[in-house]
Structure formats: structure tokens, C-alpha cells
Design a protein around this motif. Structure first.
Motif: not given
Length: 661
Positions: A1-9, A609-616
Motif C-alpha cells: 500500500m502507498s503511504t496515503l493508504h496507510w494514513i487513511l487505514f 508533493v502528493r499526500p503521503g509523499e516524501v521528495w528529496e
């Protein structure tokens, strides 16, 4: 699952935890003990599941779980353990002793576990990252106060429990032993002291002065012996380079009623009474000189050259590089046309309503020599007026002709605060530039969608086929563009459905090339955590769009020195997309969610930077000044998601003189 999915879960499991703990307490108060015991077991299982979701989410970064690990789960764990020990055994055997009532301590413990679960969830929603002592103390005090109030409600004024522990629920008032009453009074007074003390301390900590500057691991500000340069002195040249010419323009900001080709009319804020404002073009080496005048924009106006690395004094950021131009005033901008590519300009004063109402225009700088030259070169800003997206200028011309075999360049510019989806049909093409910077050996594309972030620009080049080509915008929900071969007399083909086309991933597009600095050994490294939380914005409390838990102007400045290699980690904890934009510099994208860029070096000035994303990303600090660093969803900027990047030894005389929203 994406980070966003884990956040919502995790949110879902947390809500189930709140509901199950509180339901267990309420059903116990109603003497439905078997159901209460089942709910208690369910609450324990949900709490264990919450531990698992937090553990999984922690693998995506400490930023996503800090308040859960340090406060939410320990607080719930302590309260839940007390509830299990005090209420669990009694509820399990309650059916064997009909008429017996749950002791007050067990009932309070069950409800307190629900309060703790709710408090932890509220901390996530309303405080976010980073967890502070103030937040922790206030949360603990509220849970303690709620528990004490619950104890007070379920006992009589004489100290008798409403649901007595004896079979007879109508015990004689005052029959409890004096030692028990004394113990309860002592616990009540002690608990009240803890609640009041921790709450008062937490509130007091809210009024600490925020940190003024962060250094990103680099040296602190130089001492007073260092000469200070004002941004007012960091201005552009007055003459072009040899062989160049001076391109002079006057932009007059004024309100106007503008008719659109779609048939509608909008009351707009404009440059020169048109939408978009005057198209500014130049050739590499020219000097661009723009005189801005304000006729009747009461809030004031500026011109910010989006993505163009002008000297700081020309940047058009009120409160940082100039005062806003009020009605009757003017300001002259001068800068060298030394960056070839597609750019745009807009007001940075009250920019959310200003840009939305029409204070924007295009800037295109061409190279002195282009081989081969495009026969058709279209600059296509997309802007939304009254929920209708318009492409190009107010004439909304949507059909163009090109000779079969001719090279065509489409300069797509997103001037809105939300992303737009573009798709070119019935032809192969290449994306040759992003945000004005050329890509290295871009490959041929077909049936691929282009998601352009707010403020972003993509240049696409195609060879005109012998049949029409459509540029579809937002899957046909906005009016697009049609390219016809010169002399074409056939029927235009039906535009295909493009919503299921894959999105072009620029991190893996094109071929790698050498970059001008060592990205793995930065002089400074800043982490920016984007979220939604309670904060002060321009001196007022708000449910703000925050950076590291603060809203503008309370977000600390980021300090750099000229020549530094600077690295940013940008983390999005929220459920909204944040197009991040640093003034005065382009940044090199290094990775997204730990996946390194493997295609062409990708230099951008705005990245989603979409929900749950981390950019460098990284850049070299080679343009001294005081620069705004903000979300280019302009309502988010207005709601606090903005800070400053400040060069050591550079100051501004404009701070506080005009708000930059």
C-alpha cells in the motif's frame, strides 16, 4: 500500500478504537455487561491493530508517526491497561452475579480509555508534526479532566456511587467507609491538580517565542562584523549584453469586465485589461524592463516572475523584496533574459484572489539560435474563470493549422492552484522541457498523460501528421486545442477517452547526465513537513496549512550561505496535494518516496508533493537574497504554508511593510 493508504487505514483503525472504547463504557453504564465485555475485547484487539498500523506507517518515515508513538499510543496503552485490569475481570463474570453493578473505578477506566483514544486522534488532526511539550501536556490534562468529570457525574454528592457495587443499588448515603471516601477525595484532588497543572503549563508554553532561524546543519549567522546587503540593492542590470536589445513593457493593473470566447463575461483583475496580461517575449541576452502601474487594485499588486531566477530585488514578493504597488504607484523591474524557456508572471500581493481573478501573463525567452526551428510555436496558459478552464488568451482560439511535417511546439502553462491533465492524441511527441529547463535526450511518447502541477510548465514538440491532433485538457472537461494540417478538408476525428492513459513519470524519462554538484554531500539539509493543524497565521488563530506545525510568518527562516549545496526533504502528512515552489532557484529532483531519479536530470521550480509523499531535492545557493518558499496552491499559501529562505548577510527593509499573501 502507498503511504496515503496507510494514513487513511490508520485513521480508520483509530476511529474504530475511539468508538469501541467509548461504546464499552456506555454499555457498561447501561448494565449490558455481556455486550460491554465483548466491546472491551474488541477495543483491545483494535488497539493492537492500531499498534500494527503505526508500526507499518513508521516504515514510511518518523514524520508520519511521531505523535502516535510518543503520545497517542502510550496514553491509550496506559488507560486501556487500567480499563482491562479494573473492568475486565468483573465484566467477564458479571453474568454469574445478576444485579451486581460495575464499580465506579472500572466504569471510569473504560470511558477514560475512550477519551485517551479520542485525544490521540485529535492531536494527529489538530496538532500534527512536530509533537511539542505544549500539545502533550494539554492532551494529558484534557484526558485527566474528562476522567475526573466522569467520576463526579457517576457519583452522588455524598460520595455514593450511582451504580453501587452491592446488590442493592439504593444503598444508604454515606455508608461508605471513611477511609474509602478519604482515598477517593485525595485521588480527586491529586488528579485535579495534575490536570490543571499540566494544562496550564501546556497553554503557557504556547506563548514561547518561535525559533527565528534554522541552519540545516550549517554555520549559524555570521557575527556583526559582516557587512549586511539589502535586497533593495540586489537589482538587475540597466543595459543588455552586447548584441542584445532592451525589451520595454508597461503593465497597468486594473479591474475590467472581460468577455470570453465561451460566451461568458468575468469581472477580472487584469494587467492591461486583458486575459492573460501582455505576453512578454525576449531573445537570450536581451534586457527585459517592465514598468508596473496600478490603476485601481485597492489591495496593491506586484509582478513575480515565476520560475525565473531574477536578482532578488526584482522578484516581486511584497514584504520581502518590495512594497506592494498601491493605486497610483509604480515599480520598474529589470533583469537579463539569460534563461531560455517557458515561464509566466503573476502578482504576489494577495495572490490567491489576485491570480484567480486574472493578474497573470506569460514570459517566453527564445535562444539566439534554434535548430531546427519550430514552424508553429504556441504558448498555452490554462486558467479557470468561474469554474470554466480557458486555454490560451481571452479569445480562446482553439483551432490552429500547421503544415504536415512541420515541427510544432506547445508550451503548456498551468496558472491555476490545482493540477491540470493534458493529453496529446493521434500523434507521437516528446516533452522537451519542464519548467523552462531542457530535458536530456527525451524519448518519444504516445498515449501518455501529462499531469502539470500548479505553476508548472511542459514544452511538448511534435511533427505535424497529415491528420488532426487534439490537445485534451482534464479529460475533456475543459476546452482543449485542435491542430489541423494546412488545407485539411476531412472530418475531425472523435477525441478518445484519455482518463485511463498512464501518467508520464518524469523521474524515469530521458537519459541521465552529469549534474553540477555533489548531491550526496550537501552543506545544509532542511526537512519541511507539510500538514494541516491549529496555528497562528498573521497573528490570528486558524486551522492552518502549516510547515513544521507553524503558519506564516511564525515559520523559522532557513539560513543558507552563498555557494552552499542545499538539500530539502519535503514531507506531506496531509490529505491534500502541495505544489512546492522556491523563489529564485531551480531545484534538482533527487528522489520521490525513496525512489531515485534515473532519467534526465530534472530541474524544476514547482513540484507536486502528493499526500503521503516524501521528495528529496537539491540546489546550489547562487542567488543571494531573501526568498519566499511556499505552496503554490495559493489558498494554502494564504492559509499559512509559506516561509523564507534567507542568505547569510542579506536583509530586507520591507518586512512588515506589506503582507505577501
Amino acid at each position: 500500500m502507498s503511504t496515503l493508504h496507510w494514513i487513511l487505514f490508520d485513521y480508520t483503525v483509530a476511529l474504530l478504537g475511539v468508538a469501541s472504547w467509548l461504546a464499552a463504557g456506555v454499555t457498561a453504564a447501561l448494565r449490558r455487561y455481556r455486550l460491554a465485555f465483548g466491546l472491551l475485547v474488541g477495543a483491545v484487539l483494535v488497539t493492537l491493530a492500531r499498534v500494527a498500523t503505526v508500526a507499518a506507517l513508521s516504515g514510511r518515515g518518523w514524520w508520519f508517526v511521531q505523535e502516535k508513538v510518543l503520545l497517542g499510543l502510550p496514553m491509550l496503552g496506559a488507560a486501556g491497561l487500567a480499563a482491562v485490569l479494573l473492568a475486565g475481570p468483573w465484566l467477564r463474570t458479571a453474568h454469574r452475579t445478576p444485579g451486581e453493578s460495575l464499580p465506579a473505578g472500572g466504569l471510569v477506566a473504560l470511558l477514560t480509555a475512550g477519551y485517551a483514544a479520542l485525544a490521540g486522534l485529535m492531536v494527529t488532526f489538530f496538532a500534527g508534526f512536530p509533537l511539542t511539550w505544549s500539545t502533550a501536556l494539554i492532551a494529558v490534562s484534557l484526558v485527566c479532566a474528562s476522567a475526573l468529570l466522569t467520576m463526579r457525574v457517576i457519583t452522588t454528592p455524598t460520595g455514593e456511587q450511582t451504580d453501587a457495587s452491592s446488590p442493592d443499588s439504593s444503598r444508604v448515603p454515606g455508608s461508605r467507609r471513611p477511609t474509602e471516601l478519604s482515598r477517593r477525595r485525595f485521588l480527586g484532588v491529586a488528579g485535579g491538580a495534575v490536570a490543571v497543572g499540566s494544562g496550564a503549563t501546556g497553554v503557557g508554553l504556547l506563548f514561547r517565542d518561535p525559533e527565528g532561524v534554522v541552519t540545516g546543519g550549517g554555520p549559524a549567522p555570521a557575527s556583526g562584523s559582516t557587512a549586511t546587503v539589502s535586497v533593495a540593492d540586489l537589482r538587475g542590470p540597466s543595459v543588455p549584453v552586447p548584441g542584445g536589445t532592451t525589451r520595454r513593457h508597461t503593465l497597468t493593473a486594473r479591474t475590467a469586465n472581460v468577455s470570453l470566447a465561451s460566451g461568458g463575461e468575468v469581472h477580472a483583475w487584469t494587467y492591461d485589461g486583458r486575459l492573460p496580461g501582455t505576453a512578454i517575449t525576449a531573445t537570450e541576452g536581451d534586457l527585459i524592463e517592465v514598468t508596473l502601474r496600478n490603476t485601481d487594485i485597492d489591495d496593491g499588486v506586484t509582478v513575480h516572475w515565476h520560475g525565473y531566477d531574477v536578482p532578488c530585488g526584482e522578484d516581486g514578493a511584497p514584504g520581502a523584496t518590495q512594497h506592494a504597488v498601491k493605486p497610483g504607484g509604480e515599480f520598474v523591474y529589470r533583469f537579463q533574459a539569460d534563461q531560455v524557456g517557458t515561464y509566466w508572471y503573476h502578482t504576489h500581493q494577495v495572490s490567491h484572489p489576485g491570480v484567480r481573478k486574472g493578474l497573470y501573463g506569460t514570459l517566453v525567452v527564445s535562444p539566439r539560435e534554434r535548430q531546427p526551428a519550430e514552424e508553429l510555436d504556441l504558448t498555452l496558459p490554462v486558467h479557470t474563470f468561474d469554474d470554466v478552464a480557458v486555454i490560451g488568451d481571452q479569445a480562446d482560439r482553439t483551432v490552429h493549422a500547421a503544415r504536415p511535417g512541420a515541427l510544432v511546439r506547445l508550451r503548456m502553462i498551468n496558472t491555476d492552484s490545482d493540477p491540470h491533465w493534458f493529453a496529446l492524441t493521434d500523434t507521437p511527441f516528446r516533452v522537451v522541457a519542464v519548467d523552462g529547463r531542457d530535458l536530456h535526450r527525451p524519448g518519444e511518447l504516445r498515449e501518455v498523460g501529462l499531469r502539470i502541477p500548479a505553476g508548472g510548465r511542459y514544452d511538448a514538440v511534435l511533427t505535424m501528421p497529415e491528420t488532426p491532433v487534439a490537445l485534451v485538457v482534464d479529460n475533456g472537461h475543459a476546452k482543449g486545442l485542435l491542430l489541423r494540417p494546412t488545407g485539411y478538408a476531412g472530418n475531425d476525428p472523435a477525441r478518445p477517452e484519455t482518463s485511463d492513459w498512464p501518467e508520464l513519470d518524469l523521474l524515469h524519462y530521458g537519459e541521465p547526465a552529469v549534474v553540477p554538484f555533489d548531491t550526496d554531500n550537501a552543506d545544509r539539509h532542511f526537512t519541511i513537513v507539510l500538514d494541516r493543524s491549529l496555528a497562528m497565521v498573521d497573528g490570528r488563530p486558524a486551522f492552518a496549512q502549516t510547515v513544521d506545525g507553524r503558519g506564516h510568518p511564525s515559520v523559522p527562516d532557513q539560513l543558507v550561505a552563498e555557494g552552499d549545496v542545499v538539500r530539502f526533504t519535503v514531507v506531506n502528512r496531509s490529505l491534500e496535494t502541495h505544489p512546492w515552489h522556491l523563489h529564485g532557484h531551480s531545484v534538482l529532483v533527487l528522489s520521490r518516496d525513496g525512489e531515485r531519479s534515473s532519467g534526465s536530470p530534472l530541474w524544476v521550480d514547482t513540484f507536486d508533493v502528493r499526500p503521503g509523499e516524501v521528495w528529496e531535492v537539491a540546489f546550489r545557493a547562487n542567488n543571494p537574497g531573501v526568498w519566499m518558499n511556499h505552496c503554490h496552491n495559493l489558498p494554502h499559501q494564504e492559509q499559512g504554508m509559506m516561509l523564507r529562505l534567507v542568505y547569510d548577510g542579506v536583509s530586507t527593509p520591507f518586512a512588515g511593510g506589506s503582507h505577501a499573501h
